[in-house]
Design a protein around this motif. Sequence first.
Motif, PDB file in Angstrom:
ATOM      1  N   GLU A 168       0.827  -1.208   0.000  1.00  0.00           N
ATOM      2  CA  GLU A 168       0.000   0.000   0.000  1.00  0.00           C
ATOM      3  C   GLU A 168       0.861   1.259   0.000  1.00  0.00           C
ATOM      4  O   GLU A 168       0.553   2.231  -0.704  1.00  0.00           O
ATOM      5  CB  GLU A 168      -0.934   0.004   1.209  1.00  0.00           C
ATOM      6  CG  GLU A 168      -1.875   1.206   1.230  1.00  0.00           C
ATOM      7  CD  GLU A 168      -2.792   1.204   2.443  1.00  0.00           C
ATOM      8  OE1 GLU A 168      -3.625   2.124   2.542  1.00  0.00           O
ATOM      9  OE2 GLU A 168      -2.679   0.295   3.286  1.00  0.00           O
ATOM     10  N   SER A 169       1.934   1.246   0.754  1.00  0.00           N
ATOM     11  CA  SER A 169       2.836   2.397   0.801  1.00  0.00           C
ATOM     12  C   SER A 169       3.473   2.642  -0.557  1.00  0.00           C
ATOM     13  O   SER A 169       3.645   3.794  -0.985  1.00  0.00           O
ATOM     14  CB  SER A 169       3.922   2.179   1.852  1.00  0.00           C
ATOM     15  OG  SER A 169       3.350   2.040   3.132  1.00  0.00           O
ATOM     16  N   LYS A 170       3.820   1.582  -1.253  1.00  0.00           N
ATOM     17  CA  LYS A 170       4.406   1.736  -2.589  1.00  0.00           C
ATOM     18  C   LYS A 170       3.387   2.282  -3.576  1.00  0.00           C
ATOM     19  O   LYS A 170       3.734   3.067  -4.469  1.00  0.00           O
ATOM     20  CB  LYS A 170       4.992   0.409  -3.070  1.00  0.00           C
ATOM     21  CG  LYS A 170       6.260   0.014  -2.325  1.00  0.00           C
ATOM     22  CD  LYS A 170       6.973  -1.166  -2.973  1.00  0.00           C
ATOM     23  CE  LYS A 170       6.249  -2.476  -2.724  1.00  0.00           C
ATOM     24  NZ  LYS A 170       7.025  -3.628  -3.255  1.00  0.00           N
ATOM     25  N   GLU A 171       2.132   1.880  -3.421  1.00  0.00           N
ATOM     26  CA  GLU A 171       1.086   2.424  -4.289  1.00  0.00           C
ATOM     27  C   GLU A 171       0.909   3.920  -4.060  1.00  0.00           C
ATOM     28  O   GLU A 171       0.779   4.702  -5.012  1.00  0.00           O
ATOM     29  CB  GLU A 171      -0.243   1.697  -4.029  1.00  0.00           C
ATOM     30  CG  GLU A 171      -0.293   0.274  -4.542  1.00  0.00           C
ATOM     31  CD  GLU A 171      -1.607  -0.411  -4.203  1.00  0.00           C
ATOM     32  OE1 GLU A 171      -2.532   0.275  -3.740  1.00  0.00           O
ATOM     33  OE2 GLU A 171      -1.686  -1.637  -4.403  1.00  0.00           O
ATOM     34  N   ILE A 172       0.918   4.328  -2.806  1.00  0.00           N
ATOM     35  CA  ILE A 172       0.795   5.752  -2.481  1.00  0.00           C
ATOM     36  C   ILE A 172       1.998   6.519  -3.025  1.00  0.00           C
ATOM     37  O   ILE A 172       1.856   7.591  -3.624  1.00  0.00           O
ATOM     38  CB  ILE A 172       0.670   5.941  -0.958  1.00  0.00           C
ATOM     39  CG1 ILE A 172      -0.671   5.375  -0.471  1.00  0.00           C
ATOM     40  CG2 ILE A 172       0.798   7.419  -0.575  1.00  0.00           C
ATOM     41  CD1 ILE A 172      -0.792   5.285   1.034  1.00  0.00           C
ATOM     42  N   ALA A 173       3.195   5.970  -2.830  1.00  0.00           N
ATOM     43  CA  ALA A 173       4.403   6.606  -3.346  1.00  0.00           C
ATOM     44  C   ALA A 173       4.336   6.750  -4.857  1.00  0.00           C
ATOM     45  O   ALA A 173       4.685   7.806  -5.411  1.00  0.00           O
ATOM     46  CB  ALA A 173       5.633   5.787  -2.951  1.00  0.00           C
ATOM     47  N   SER A 174       3.883   5.713  -5.532  1.00  0.00           N
ATOM     48  CA  SER A 174       3.797   5.740  -6.997  1.00  0.00           C
ATOM     49  C   SER A 174       2.832   6.816  -7.474  1.00  0.00           C
ATOM     50  O   SER A 174       3.118   7.540  -8.446  1.00  0.00           O
ATOM     51  CB  SER A 174       3.356   4.372  -7.522  1.00  0.00           C
ATOM     52  OG  SER A 174       4.288   3.374  -7.185  1.00  0.00           O
ATOM     53  N   GLU A 175       1.695   6.926  -6.819  1.00  0.00           N
ATOM     54  CA  GLU A 175       0.709   7.936  -7.210  1.00  0.00           C
ATOM     55  C   GLU A 175       1.285   9.346  -7.081  1.00  0.00           C
ATOM     56  O   GLU A 175       1.030  10.211  -7.924  1.00  0.00           O
ATOM     57  CB  GLU A 175      -0.545   7.799  -6.347  1.00  0.00           C
ATOM     58  CG  GLU A 175      -1.367   6.548  -6.651  1.00  0.00           C
ATOM     59  CD  GLU A 175      -2.501   6.337  -5.661  1.00  0.00           C
ATOM     60  OE1 GLU A 175      -2.693   7.214  -4.787  1.00  0.00           O
ATOM     61  OE2 GLU A 175      -3.174   5.302  -5.752  1.00  0.00           O
ATOM     62  N   ILE A 176       2.065   9.568  -6.038  1.00  0.00           N
ATOM     63  CA  ILE A 176       2.678  10.884  -5.823  1.00  0.00           C
ATOM     64  C   ILE A 176       3.748  11.158  -6.872  1.00  0.00           C
ATOM     65  O   ILE A 176       3.744  12.195  -7.537  1.00  0.00           O
ATOM     66  CB  ILE A 176       3.281  10.961  -4.412  1.00  0.00           C
ATOM     67  CG1 ILE A 176       2.169  10.947  -3.364  1.00  0.00           C
ATOM     68  CG2 ILE A 176       4.150  12.216  -4.258  1.00  0.00           C
ATOM     69  CD1 ILE A 176       2.668  10.769  -1.945  1.00  0.00           C
ATOM     70  N   ILE A 177       4.663  10.215  -7.044  1.00  0.00           N
ATOM     71  CA  ILE A 177       5.791  10.417  -7.950  1.00  0.00           C
ATOM     72  C   ILE A 177       5.327  10.614  -9.384  1.00  0.00           C
ATOM     73  O   ILE A 177       5.856  11.469 -10.116  1.00  0.00           O
ATOM     74  CB  ILE A 177       6.764   9.227  -7.849  1.00  0.00           C
ATOM     75  CG1 ILE A 177       7.390   9.170  -6.455  1.00  0.00           C
ATOM     76  CG2 ILE A 177       7.861   9.313  -8.913  1.00  0.00           C
ATOM     77  CD1 ILE A 177       8.104   7.868  -6.149  1.00  0.00           C
ATOM     78  N   GLU A 178       4.320   9.867  -9.799  1.00  0.00           N
ATOM     79  CA  GLU A 178       3.880   9.947 -11.193  1.00  0.00           C
ATOM     80  C   GLU A 178       3.051  11.183 -11.501  1.00  0.00           C
ATOM     81  O   GLU A 178       2.644  11.381 -12.642  1.00  0.00           O
ATOM     82  CB  GLU A 178       3.152   8.664 -11.579  1.00  0.00           C
ATOM     83  CG  GLU A 178       4.118   7.480 -11.679  1.00  0.00           C
ATOM     84  CD  GLU A 178       3.509   6.225 -12.278  1.00  0.00           C
ATOM     85  OE1 GLU A 178       2.258   6.095 -12.255  1.00  0.00           O
ATOM     86  OE2 GLU A 178       4.288   5.380 -12.764  1.00  0.00           O
ATOM     87  N   LYS A 179       2.836  12.034 -10.522  1.00  0.00           N
ATOM     88  CA  LYS A 179       2.258  13.350 -10.791  1.00  0.00           C
ATOM     89  C   LYS A 179       3.282  14.267 -11.466  1.00  0.00           C
ATOM     90  O   LYS A 179       2.923  15.297 -12.039  1.00  0.00           O
ATOM     91  CB  LYS A 179       1.763  13.997  -9.498  1.00  0.00           C
ATOM     92  CG  LYS A 179       0.571  13.302  -8.847  1.00  0.00           C
ATOM     93  CD  LYS A 179      -0.677  13.410  -9.692  1.00  0.00           C
ATOM     94  CE  LYS A 179      -1.870  12.807  -8.953  1.00  0.00           C
ATOM     95  NZ  LYS A 179      -3.118  12.863  -9.761  1.00  0.00           N
ATOM     96  N   ILE A 180       4.548  13.900 -11.380  1.00  0.00           N
ATOM     97  CA  ILE A 180       5.601  14.641 -12.077  1.00  0.00           C
ATOM     98  C   ILE A 180       5.601  14.185 -13.534  1.00  0.00           C
ATOM     99  O   ILE A 180       5.740  12.992 -13.812  1.00  0.00           O
ATOM    100  CB  ILE A 180       6.972  14.390 -11.427  1.00  0.00           C
ATOM    101  CG1 ILE A 180       6.957  14.848  -9.960  1.00  0.00           C
ATOM    102  CG2 ILE A 180       8.080  15.088 -12.206  1.00  0.00           C
ATOM    103  CD1 ILE A 180       8.212  14.488  -9.189  1.00  0.00           C
ATOM    104  N   PRO A 181       5.442  15.093 -14.489  1.00  0.00           N
ATOM    105  CA  PRO A 181       5.272  14.714 -15.893  1.00  0.00           C
ATOM    106  C   PRO A 181       6.376  13.803 -16.433  1.00  0.00           C
ATOM    107  O   PRO A 181       7.571  14.080 -16.262  1.00  0.00           O
ATOM    108  CB  PRO A 181       5.282  16.075 -16.612  1.00  0.00           C
ATOM    109  CG  PRO A 181       4.754  17.034 -15.607  1.00  0.00           C
ATOM    110  CD  PRO A 181       5.297  16.552 -14.294  1.00  0.00           C
ATOM    111  N   ASP A 182       5.930  12.698 -17.059  1.00  0.00           N
ATOM    112  CA  ASP A 182       6.759  11.696 -17.735  1.00  0.00           C
ATOM    113  C   ASP A 182       7.584  10.816 -16.805  1.00  0.00           C
ATOM    114  O   ASP A 182       8.285   9.918 -17.268  1.00  0.00           O
ATOM    115  CB  ASP A 182       7.688  12.330 -18.779  1.00  0.00           C
ATOM    116  CG  ASP A 182       6.967  12.628 -20.082  1.00  0.00           C
ATOM    117  OD1 ASP A 182       5.731  12.568 -20.102  1.00  0.00           O
ATOM    118  OD2 ASP A 182       7.647  12.936 -21.078  1.00  0.00           O
TER     119      ASP A 182
END
Length: 226
Positions: A168-182
């Motif tokens: 779950e923590s990795k999913e949250i991290a991924s959602e945050i990081i992928e807000k940065i374009p590309d």
Amino acid sequence: MLIGIIGGTGSQGLGIAKRLAIADFDVIVGSRKEEKAVRVVEEANSDISEYTSNKMVGKANEDAARDADLLILTVPLEAQIATLKTIKEFVKGKIILDATVPLETAIGGNVSNLLHVNPGSAAERTAKFLANEDVKVVSAFCNISNFHLANIPEPIDCDCLICGDDAESKEIASEIIEKIPDLRVVDIGKLEKAHLIESITPLLIGLNIKYKSHYGGFRLTGIDFE
């Protein structure tokens, strides 16, 4: 979500902070001294004002850790444990994205060499030190160049490798990081894999030096991650 960048006044932390603020996250930039954080953040807000009306705030690391919902640790290896000691009482139950890379510069060595640490990686050091605080540690941002982060508003054509023991923590991290374009996240597995991610950084630094670039990155191909 309120994100706290611990040790965030350096080039890596400030680059991440700016990118996340532009992506409409509320961001606290932490520093050992609040005055420095406030001063640096004032200038940083001016730098990104044409891209967002969102305003970062500067605080001492302890206050950033206490107030934020999720933390990103962006300090050099030699400051890692000392910084964690100052925020330990404020991190219980939180997610920490650890961007620490154990470079040989910590002992006066070469910036393009990895320093082998116990228990295997910098991220695992954080997890071990905070073992009694129910913290979820995710290794992240280690292989993203500071120059890429600072090159606003250009997208970052790289993969951000992450690993950790809590899905779950990795999913949250991924959602945050992928807000940065590309910027694409690739989950490589358990936290025990963090040493593999951390070892990419000195490799990229060496290649950037050899080929006189600042923007060397890492992109995996031939795999369907969907």
